[in-house]
Motif scaffolding. Structure first.
Motif, short mmCIF file in Angstrom:
data_model
loop_
_atom_site.label_atom_id
_atom_site.label_comp_id
_atom_site.label_asym_id
_atom_site.label_seq_id
_atom_site.Cartn_x
_atom_site.Cartn_y
_atom_site.Cartn_z
N ASP A 36 0.77 -1.21 -0.10
CA ASP A 36 0.04 -0.05 -0.22
C ASP A 36 0.65 1.31 -0.09
O ASP A 36 0.49 2.15 -0.57
N ASP A 37 1.90 1.30 0.74
CA ASP A 37 2.78 2.34 0.65
C ASP A 37 3.58 2.62 -0.57
O ASP A 37 3.34 3.98 -1.12
N SER A 38 3.89 1.63 -1.11
CA SER A 38 4.49 1.99 -2.70
C SER A 38 3.41 2.58 -3.55
O SER A 38 3.62 3.15 -4.57
N ILE A 39 2.16 1.93 -3.45
CA ILE A 39 1.06 2.36 -4.31
C ILE A 39 0.78 3.93 -4.10
O ILE A 39 0.60 4.55 -4.99
N ALA A 40 0.65 4.29 -2.67
CA ALA A 40 0.22 5.37 -2.56
C ALA A 40 1.24 6.49 -3.03
O ALA A 40 1.11 7.53 -3.35
N ALA A 41 2.62 6.07 -2.80
CA ALA A 41 3.64 6.87 -3.28
C ALA A 41 3.70 7.36 -4.86
O ALA A 41 3.90 8.33 -5.41
N ALA A 42 3.14 6.08 -5.52
CA ALA A 42 3.23 6.17 -7.03
C ALA A 42 2.27 7.00 -7.55
O ALA A 42 2.24 7.71 -8.60
N VAL A 43 1.06 7.11 -6.92
CA VAL A 43 -0.10 7.87 -7.43
C VAL A 43 -0.19 9.35 -6.78
O VAL A 43 -0.89 9.90 -7.20
N ALA A 44 0.59 9.45 -5.74
CA ALA A 44 0.59 10.77 -5.06
C ALA A 44 0.72 11.90 -5.90
O ALA A 44 -0.07 12.88 -5.57
N PRO A 45 1.57 12.09 -6.94
CA PRO A 45 1.79 13.18 -7.80
C PRO A 45 0.47 13.47 -8.65
O PRO A 45 0.60 14.62 -8.97
N TYR A 46 -0.43 12.53 -8.56
CA TYR A 46 -1.32 12.61 -9.68
C TYR A 46 -2.94 12.76 -8.75
O TYR A 46 -3.85 12.97 -9.67
N THR A 47 -2.77 12.67 -7.67
CA THR A 47 -4.17 12.51 -6.94
C THR A 47 -4.24 13.57 -5.84
O THR A 47 -5.37 13.71 -5.09
N ASP A 48 -3.44 14.47 -5.87
CA ASP A 48 -3.43 15.59 -4.93
C ASP A 48 -4.51 16.60 -5.41
O ASP A 48 -5.09 17.53 -4.66
N SER A 49 -5.11 16.63 -6.69
CA SER A 49 -6.08 17.57 -7.16
C SER A 49 -7.24 16.73 -7.81
O SER A 49 -7.25 15.63 -7.29
N GLU A 50 -7.90 17.20 -8.67
CA GLU A 50 -8.92 16.55 -9.27
C GLU A 50 -8.62 15.19 -9.49
O GLU A 50 -7.51 15.21 -10.75
N CYS A 51 -9.18 14.09 -9.57
CA CYS A 51 -8.84 12.79 -10.02
C CYS A 51 -9.66 11.90 -9.99
O CYS A 51 -10.84 11.96 -9.17
N LEU A 52 -9.75 10.81 -10.63
CA LEU A 52 -10.65 9.65 -10.80
C LEU A 52 -9.82 8.28 -10.59
O LEU A 52 -9.17 8.17 -11.78
N VAL A 53 -9.64 7.57 -9.70
CA VAL A 53 -8.96 6.30 -9.43
C VAL A 53 -9.82 5.25 -9.97
O VAL A 53 -10.74 4.88 -9.01
N ALA A 54 -9.42 4.36 -10.91
CA ALA A 54 -10.46 3.46 -11.29
C ALA A 54 -9.65 1.93 -10.87
O ALA A 54 -8.70 1.87 -11.40
N ILE A 55 -10.32 1.23 -9.92
CA ILE A 55 -9.40 0.19 -9.47
C ILE A 55 -10.10 -1.03 -9.60
O ILE A 55 -11.43 -1.18 -9.65
N ASP A 56 -9.37 -2.12 -10.25
CA ASP A 56 -9.59 -3.25 -10.52
C ASP A 56 -9.52 -4.13 -9.38
O ASP A 56 -8.73 -5.01 -9.17
N ALA A 57 -10.86 -4.09 -8.55
CA ALA A 57 -10.87 -5.02 -7.31
C ALA A 57 -12.09 -4.50 -6.30
O ALA A 57 -12.61 -3.20 -6.72
N PRO A 58 -12.56 -5.57 -5.76
CA PRO A 58 -13.89 -5.08 -5.09
C PRO A 58 -13.65 -3.73 -4.24
O PRO A 58 -12.82 -3.79 -3.41
N LEU A 59 -14.56 -2.82 -4.31
CA LEU A 59 -14.43 -1.67 -3.44
C LEU A 59 -15.47 -1.58 -2.26
O LEU A 59 -15.15 -1.15 -1.09
N ILE A 60 -16.65 -1.98 -2.56
CA ILE A 60 -17.65 -1.98 -1.48
C ILE A 60 -18.22 -3.65 -1.41
O ILE A 60 -18.84 -3.90 -2.34
N VAL A 61 -17.92 -4.17 -0.21
CA VAL A 61 -18.71 -5.49 -0.11
C VAL A 61 -19.28 -5.45 1.25
O VAL A 61 -18.77 -5.40 2.18
#
Length: 578
Positions: A36-61
């Motif tokens: 999780d740490d490396s994922i957060a670090a990889a996307v941090a430059p792109y998610t601090d403002s308007e963004c839509l993160v599309a995740i290939d995994a169950p989000l709400i169960v």
């Protein structure tokens, strides 16, 4: 605005694909992360403002068992394209607090698909998106199967993605240095592990594009389910590709689960069953062939198609509150085709599961023994896989267990479900079944210890019994191969006899001759070429060594006539490595 795609691994030790696209379709980033740490670090430059993160995994169960309502309806539309979703439910520990939800929370993203928040996360799936975006009749098989077909499929997918430069919205991957380098790596791949490394970033690009697609074309996107019970966002199938015409609805369409009465489902199942019987035979042949080819030691493989009466009984089950357990029985009942693999040892259960997951399309994997152990008790233990294969619409449920686990499960089922137990005796029987399960687990461990002891202390030779059979006796060959390939697993007894026949066809009828033939083989090179993804059995190791030495002559043996194509594929790998 940035559109981030995460092809999220189910565990933090496995690779997650990461991709980022901007509003104009430029690929800003493509790569991989792990925890999780490396994922957060990889996307941090792109998610601090308007963004839509599309995740290939169950989000709400929220559902404790079975399919989420979104998955049931989603599968009704996409299962025939072999693009269905596997079930997510909270009885599985990984979905009590889904990893995708943790990532979204960590990034401070709103997970409501109908929210106006400038920073959101949604659940998507690459496979159905490719079916719609590229007009595929079936999903491309780049995740499972022989290396050559996977390689072709992944390159085909990348070519299709590159063609989105002419679509609306545009996706301009060809202008990305990272994409060009990724393409070169895939083109140069020579092993399945190379494809495993690169397929996740490709999937992440598709995830990101689904977000971009929704942003530009909301009227052409379907949201299956809702924020309360879980949802999936995907480009909409054209009306002529839906199984039935959907009712009119505002865009984006939100398809609520439909319910058919059990009697209608039973009638439809009865009509489908003859085709399922044929599919069951195909699964049985495929699984048996995979195990035999791998040289894995197993006791038996059995298969059955669920009877109409059994399906009817299951379809009509109700919960404690009287509500039906299944709203879509034909979709939610996943064991219409059932197989059972019985092994001798516990570690072989994992080997079989790994092999089937590698060679087939894995939809679900539950280790019932681990789930029982996590609850601090002994009881039912079995590995449950849900798999699919290209060309067969219906998935198959495969149980893999040891012979001792099987004995416990069968006897317990016979007593509890087919016997009549007085209420006063239930606590004592529960205690005895628990005690038996614990003892059998200890016995399984001891059997494994016995094999390990034999593996590390085999005699140099075995004394053969007097026989008129000109083939090398099985005990002699098994002992020799155990010493020759000490890291290999045991093979089935009949497989030693079979390969002894192939040796005889090559004019080899003694261990000394086998030893002479194998003296010049580079075992490490053969292992590297085969890129074993599971502990290959001793017979498989000898089989590959003979193929490396004799080549076409070995393939032409009469005893190999049923697997010429398979051996030719293996020989191609050996030539690539050399």
């Amino acid at each position: 605005m940035n559109f981030v795609g995460l092809d999220l691994a189910w565990g933090e030790k496995n690779q997650t694909g990461v991709a980022v696209i901007d509003t104009d379709g430029r690929l800003l980033h493509v790569g991989a992360a792990t925890d999780d740490d490396s994922i957060a670090a990889a996307v941090a430059p792109y998610t601090d403002s308007e963004c839509l993160v599309a995740i290939d995994a169950p989000l709400i169960v929220k559902n404790p068992t079975g399919f989420r309502p979104a998955e049931a309806q989603f599968n009704r539309d996409f299962q025939r394209f072999e693009a269905g979703a596997r079930p997510a439910f909270t009885d599985r520990p990984e979905f009590k607090h889904p990893r995708a939800a943790r990532i979204a929370e960590r990034l401070g993203l709103d997970t409501d698909p109908n929210s106006a928040s400038p920073r959101r996360a949604i659940e998507v799936y690459p496979h159905p998106a490719t079916v719609v975006l590229f007009g595929l009749d079936k999903t491309l098989k780049y995740k499972r199967g022989p290396f050559e077909s996977r390689h072709r499929a992944l390159l085909q997918l990348m070519t299709l993605i590159e063609g989105l430069d002419d679509s609306t919205p545009r996706l301009r991957v060809n202008r990305s240095v990272s994409w060009v380098e990724l393409r070169k790596r895939v083109e140069a791949a020579t092993k399945p592990s190379h494809l495993d490394r690169d397929e996740d970033p490709v999937d992440a690009v598709i995830c990101a594009y689904v977000g971009l697609y929704w942003y530009h074309r909301p009227q052409d996107v379907t949201i299956y389910g809702d924020h309360a019970s879980g949802y999936i966002v995907t480009p909409s199938l054209p009306p002529d590709r839906l199984p039935e015409t959907p009712p009119p609805a505002p865009k984006p369409r939100i398809r609520a689960p439909e319910s058919a009465g059990p009697s209608a489902a039973v009638a439809e199942y009865a009509a489908r069953r003859p085709a399922l019987v044929e599919a069951t035979a195909q699964y049985l042949e495929l699984v048996t062939g995979l195990l035999d080819d791998a040289g894995i030691n197993y006791l038996s493989v059995a298969a059955r198609t669920k009877s109409v009466d059994s399906f009817a009984a299951k379809a009509e089950r109700r919960g404690p509150d009287g509500t039906p357990l299944f709203t879509e029985p034909l979709v939610e009942v996943t064991d219409l085709i059932g197989l059972r693999v019985i092994t001798y040892l516990r570690e072989d259960v994992d080997t079989v599961a790994e092999l089937l997951a590698e060679e087939m399309r894995l939809l679900d994997d539950r280790d019932m023994g681990q789930e029982t152990a996590r609850e601090g008790r002994w009881g039912y233990a079995s590995r449950h896989l849900l798999v699919g294969v290209e060309g067969i619409q219906q998935p198959a449920s495969i149980q893999v267990r040891t012979v001792l686990q099987h004995a416990w499960a069968e006897f317990e089922h016979e007593i509890r479900y087919k016997g009549s137990i007085p209420a006063a005796h239930v606590p004592d029987l529960d205690r005895r079944f628990t005690l038996a399960a614990g003892l059998l687990e200890l016995a399984d461990r001891e059997f494994s210890a016995v094999r390990e002891r034999l593996r590390t202390s085999l005699p140099e030779t075995a004394t053969p019994e007097t026989t008129s059979d000109p083939r090398i006796p099985t005990p002699v060959l098994a002992t020799y191969l155990g010493n020759r390939f000490p890291d290999a697993g045991w093979s089935r007894t009949d497989h030693y006899t079979w390969i002894a026949g192939l040796l005889l066809d090559l004019g080899i009828d003694s261990i000394d001759e086998v030893d002479t033939v194998l003296a010049g083989i580079d075992t490490e090179a053969v292992n590297a070429a085969m890129d074993y993804r599971y502990p290959a059995g001793a017979v498989r190791r000898l089989d590959d060594a003979l193929l490396a030495i004799y080549g076409p002559e070995y393939i032409a043996l009469e005893g190999n006539s049923h697997r010429v194509k398979l051996l030719e594929t293996r020989l191609g790998r050996l030539h690539q490595e050399s």
